[in-house]
Design a protein around this motif. Structure first.
Motif, PDB file in Angstrom:
ATOM      1  N   CYS A 142      25.001  17.927 -14.481  1.00 23.72           N
ATOM      2  CA  CYS A 142      24.852  16.707 -14.663  1.00 23.72           C
ATOM      3  C   CYS A 142      23.910  15.850 -13.482  1.00 23.72           C
ATOM      4  CB  CYS A 142      25.999  15.743 -14.974  1.00 23.72           C
ATOM      5  SG  CYS A 142      25.645  14.138 -15.582  1.00 23.72           S
ATOM      6  N   ASP A 193      20.322  13.609 -12.287  1.00 25.54           N
ATOM      7  CA  ASP A 193      18.964  12.985 -12.671  1.00 25.54           C
ATOM      8  C   ASP A 193      17.711  13.631 -12.259  1.00 25.54           C
ATOM      9  OD1 ASP A 193      19.708  12.171 -10.222  1.00 25.54           O
ATOM     10  OD2 ASP A 193      18.218  10.667 -10.173  1.00 25.54           O
ATOM     11  N   ALA A 251      22.340  17.267 -18.626  1.00 26.70           N
ATOM     12  CA  ALA A 251      22.436  15.741 -18.669  1.00 26.70           C
ATOM     13  C   ALA A 251      21.725  15.290 -17.623  1.00 26.70           C
ATOM     14  CB  ALA A 251      23.951  15.071 -18.900  1.00 26.70           C
ATOM     15  N   GLU A 258      24.912  10.439 -20.180  1.00 33.19           N
ATOM     16  CA  GLU A 258      24.750  11.489 -21.011  1.00 33.19           C
ATOM     17  C   GLU A 258      25.765  12.556 -20.859  1.00 33.19           C
ATOM     18  OE1 GLU A 258      20.779  13.053 -20.596  1.00 33.19           O
ATOM     19  OE2 GLU A 258      19.748  11.282 -20.906  1.00 33.19           O
ATOM     20  N   ASP A 292      28.780  11.626 -22.660  1.00 33.43           N
ATOM     21  CA  ASP A 292      28.673  11.966 -24.071  1.00 33.43           C
ATOM     22  C   ASP A 292      28.829  13.446 -24.252  1.00 33.43           C
ATOM     23  OD1 ASP A 292      27.969   9.185 -24.512  1.00 33.43           O
ATOM     24  OD2 ASP A 292      25.651   9.579 -24.503  1.00 33.43           O
TER      25      ASP A 292
END
Length: 128
Positions: free
Chosen positions: A8, A10, A33, A38, A41
């Protein structure tokens, strides 16, 4: 043994580097993600064994993700991989349940060392 891993971050480049830093054959499935929302999720829909988590992300940062994981009782080992290496930030994420903290960019030797330390992978001496 293979694990389900969530990366995870960005930065797509940082995610690719993290995936490449995983030992060969370590991950059965790798999910990615682009932000904390995200990531949550993915965690809600799939059983993850390990999460490599950035701290500075839009929508939901890494600290908020750790707080949500703790609040919701999600069982996943989290290794924070971040450029924010301030001691107080490290203390905060560790108090929220992170297993360890690695500076960006993540390197294969550093990640492998952490995975060995926590028993995810056996060292060659133990495996032989």
């Amino acid at each position: 043994m293979s694990f389900n891993v969530l990366v995870c971050d960005d930065s797509s480049l940082a995610r690719k580097m993290a995936v490449k830093s995983l030992p060969d054959g370590f991950a059965e499935n790798v999910f990615q993600a682009a932000n904390g929302a995200e990531g949550m999720d993915v965690l809600m829909q799939n059983r993850m064994d390990l999460m490599l988590l950035d701290l500075t992300m839009p929508e939901m940062d890494g600290v908020a993700v750790l707080e949500a994981i703790k609040a919701q009782g999600i069982e996943v080992f989290v290794i924070v991989v971040s450029g924010d290496i301030q001691p107080q930030q490290r203390e905060k994420v560790m108090s929220l349940g992170a297993l360890d903290f690695l500076p960006k960019p993540v390197s294969q030797p550093a990640l492998q060392s952490v995975l060995e330390r926590y028993g995810f992978i056996l060292t060659e001496a133990l495996a032989g």
